[in-house]
Design a protein around this motif. Structure first.
Motif, PDB file in Angstrom:
ATOM      1  N   ARG A 118       0.825  -1.224   0.000  1.00 10.36           N
ATOM      2  CA  ARG A 118       0.000   0.000   0.000  1.00 10.36           C
ATOM      3  C   ARG A 118       0.851   1.263   0.000  1.00 10.36           C
ATOM      4  O   ARG A 118       0.506   2.244  -0.667  1.00 10.36           O
ATOM      5  N   SER A 122       2.721   1.620  -4.239  1.00 14.10           N
ATOM      6  CA  SER A 122       1.376   2.009  -4.681  1.00 14.10           C
ATOM      7  C   SER A 122       1.298   2.162  -6.198  1.00 14.10           C
ATOM      8  O   SER A 122       0.227   1.997  -6.794  1.00 14.10           O
ATOM      9  N   GLY A 125       0.296  -1.238  -8.704  1.00 14.18           N
ATOM     10  CA  GLY A 125      -1.018  -1.808  -8.991  1.00 14.18           C
ATOM     11  C   GLY A 125      -1.762  -2.253  -7.756  1.00 14.18           C
ATOM     12  O   GLY A 125      -1.553  -1.719  -6.653  1.00 14.18           O
ATOM     13  N   ASP A 126      -2.656  -3.237  -7.923  1.00 12.49           N
ATOM     14  CA  ASP A 126      -3.512  -3.744  -6.855  1.00 12.49           C
ATOM     15  C   ASP A 126      -2.677  -4.176  -5.652  1.00 12.49           C
ATOM     16  O   ASP A 126      -1.830  -5.079  -5.768  1.00 12.49           O
ATOM     17  N   PRO A 127      -2.892  -3.568  -4.460  1.00 10.61           N
ATOM     18  CA  PRO A 127      -2.090  -3.929  -3.280  1.00 10.61           C
ATOM     19  C   PRO A 127      -2.159  -5.404  -2.929  1.00 10.61           C
ATOM     20  O   PRO A 127      -1.165  -5.967  -2.447  1.00 10.61           O
ATOM     21  N   ALA A 128      -3.315  -6.054  -3.153  1.00 11.69           N
ATOM     22  CA  ALA A 128      -3.427  -7.478  -2.830  1.00 11.69           C
ATOM     23  C   ALA A 128      -2.496  -8.315  -3.705  1.00 11.69           C
ATOM     24  O   ALA A 128      -1.814  -9.237  -3.222  1.00 11.69           O
ATOM     25  N   LEU A 129      -2.431  -7.984  -4.990  1.00 13.45           N
ATOM     26  CA  LEU A 129      -1.529  -8.710  -5.894  1.00 13.45           C
ATOM     27  C   LEU A 129      -0.064  -8.410  -5.582  1.00 13.45           C
ATOM     28  O   LEU A 129       0.782  -9.313  -5.617  1.00 13.45           O
ATOM     29  N   ASP A 187      -2.092 -14.959 -14.789  1.00  7.72           N
ATOM     30  CA  ASP A 187      -1.960 -14.441 -13.427  1.00  7.72           C
ATOM     31  C   ASP A 187      -0.508 -14.561 -12.967  1.00  7.72           C
ATOM     32  O   ASP A 187       0.060 -15.663 -12.952  1.00  7.72           O
TER      33      ASP A 187
END
Length: 445
Positions: A118, A122, A125-129, A187
């Protein structure tokens, strides 16, 4: 015509060098072929995540105190002295240290991954990925460091053929697993996980072969204080050297991702792959020098051979990066695209300039490692790594080209290897002369 002793020394170990090159060549070669496919399947953002995870795995030498190189040195010394039990003991202790350090990294960075995704990444891209990619990168770090210990034991035993055979069989399997997973899932996280599984299998095979060579189970977790003291004595400077290498070849990619984003990290990583491919092969070709020097009786004649070898070998090492640099526009056009080659031509030339200078110092670096001169090597690496990143930050306004400038600063600093080898040789020669002359004044005279 009588050949120079330095040339004879090289010829006598040509078979070992060929296996060492095969070991180092297969991985980068497959990655060169695989990268355009991954870029197409995962996209620029996904390939940037892939580059970030593999960069994180490069912190392994920091986590493990540089035990892989120490294992090579002391296994070579112990086997040269006929002490196979000590060689087995130092390998077991080294693998225990690598595992313990890796697990600490898994806990610390694994817990910190969501926050890092995060706050620091940042732009990726997507913090979860990003968090998942960071976690898999840390897991790969542990596996690679254990692999490095068992490979180090095999190098110390001068079984470069064993490492080469394992790499030649497992790397294509790794590429197939990663490519199929990327194609089916699109993915990055799944592709990383597939690669991790094959890397784990590769480490198990090296541990099995090393156990056979040393006649004992190498992966047994034991802690011998005496062996740890040996490892730490040599490894502390190998660790400093590893930290400098991390700042030079890992932290720069992480910094590119954090400052410039996934797309710039993807193109920087692709250009770096081409230049590093040449340098890695050259460094691998000279790996047999380390156990040879470690196990040799060091006298004035031998040191003269090493000095000639450093100059002749260094000159030979300049040729491959220069030739590939000239051909780089055509290579990039075929490998990625003509547009990519045109847009990144100056970046690649800058990276090749630093790679050529680094390659010039490879023989001298490996000779110094064999002589146990890790203190100087470590200091040069850490100072060079800091200057590399500092220079890149100063010139960051020009984009990724700033990191090519930083690499050149690091490469210039490695020319100090030559000064240290000559100083070492002079010191040993004077000591030997004083010892052989009974009329020479003593230190207290």
């Amino acid at each position: 015509m009588k050949l120079p002793s330095a040339v004879l020394l090289l010829r006598s170990h040509a078979a070992r060098a060929s296996w060492a090159v095969s070991d180092a060549l297969i991985g980068p070669a497959i990655l060169l072929l695989l990268s355009p496919f991954l870029l197409h399947q995962l996209g620029a953002a996904g390939f940037g995540l892939w580059a970030l995870a593999t960069a994180i795995s490069g912190f392994g030498s920091v986590a493990s105190l540089g035990v892989g190189l120490a294992t090579t040195k002391y296994v070579a010394e112990d086997l040269g002295a006929g002490n196979r039990a000590a060689a087995l003991s130092v390998t077991r202790t080294a693998s225990t240290v690598a595992l313990a350090g890796g697990l600490v990294f898994i806990v610390v960075l694994g817990l910190a991954a969501p926050a890092l995704a995060r706050l620091a990444f940042s732009r990726m891209g997507d913090p979860a990925l990003v968090s998942a990619a960071l976690t898999l990168g840390v897991a790969l770090l542990v596996v690679q460091e254990l692999d490095a210990v068992y490979a180090g034991a095999l190098r110390g035993a001068q079984r470069f053929d064993a490492i080469g055979k394992i790499e030649l069989s497992m790397r294509p399997l790794w590429a197939t697993a990663v490519a199929l997973t990327a194609w089916q899932s699109q993915d990055t996280v799944y592709a990383l996980a597939a690669g991790l599984c094959v890397n784990l299998l590769k480490a198990v095979l090296k541990a099995t072969w090393a156990s056979s060579v040393l006649r004992g189970f190498c992966a047994k977790t034991t802690f011998d204080r005496g062996q740890f003291s040996r490892i730490f004595h040599f490894g502390k400077w190998a660790w400093v050297n590893g930290l400098g290498i991390v700042l030079f070849s890992v932290a720069d990619r992480i910094l590119v991702g954090a400052l410039l984003g996934a797309a710039d990290l993807a193109r920087y990583s692709l250009c770096l792959q081409l230049t590093q491919f040449v340098h890695v092969v050259i460094a691998a070709a000279w790996q047999p020098v380390i156990p040879i020097v470690s196990g040799a009786r060091i006298d004035a004649d031998r040191l003269r051979q090493f000095k000639r070898l450093s100059l002749l070998g260094g000159a030979a090492c300049l040729l491959p990066p220069l030739l590939v640099a000239i051909a780089s526009p055509a290579i990039l056009s075929v490998w990625v695209s003509p547009q990519f080659a045109s847009e990144n031509h100056m970046l690649v030339l800058g990276l090749f300039a630093s790679a050529a200078l680094l390659s010039f110092g490879v023989p001298t670096h490996h000779i110094l490692v064999g002589l146990g001169e890790m203190r100087l090597i470590g200091i040069i690496a850490i100072v060079g790594g800091i200057l590399n990143l500092s220079t890149a930050l100063v010139f960051s306004a020009i984009g990724v080209g700033a990191f090519a400038i930083g690499r050149m600063v690091f490469a210039l600093l490695t020319t100090l290897y030559f000064a240290r080898l000559w100083q070492f040789a002079r010191s040993r020669t004077r000591t030997a002369a004083a010892a052989s002359d009974p009329t020479a004044p003593t230190a207290g005279a």
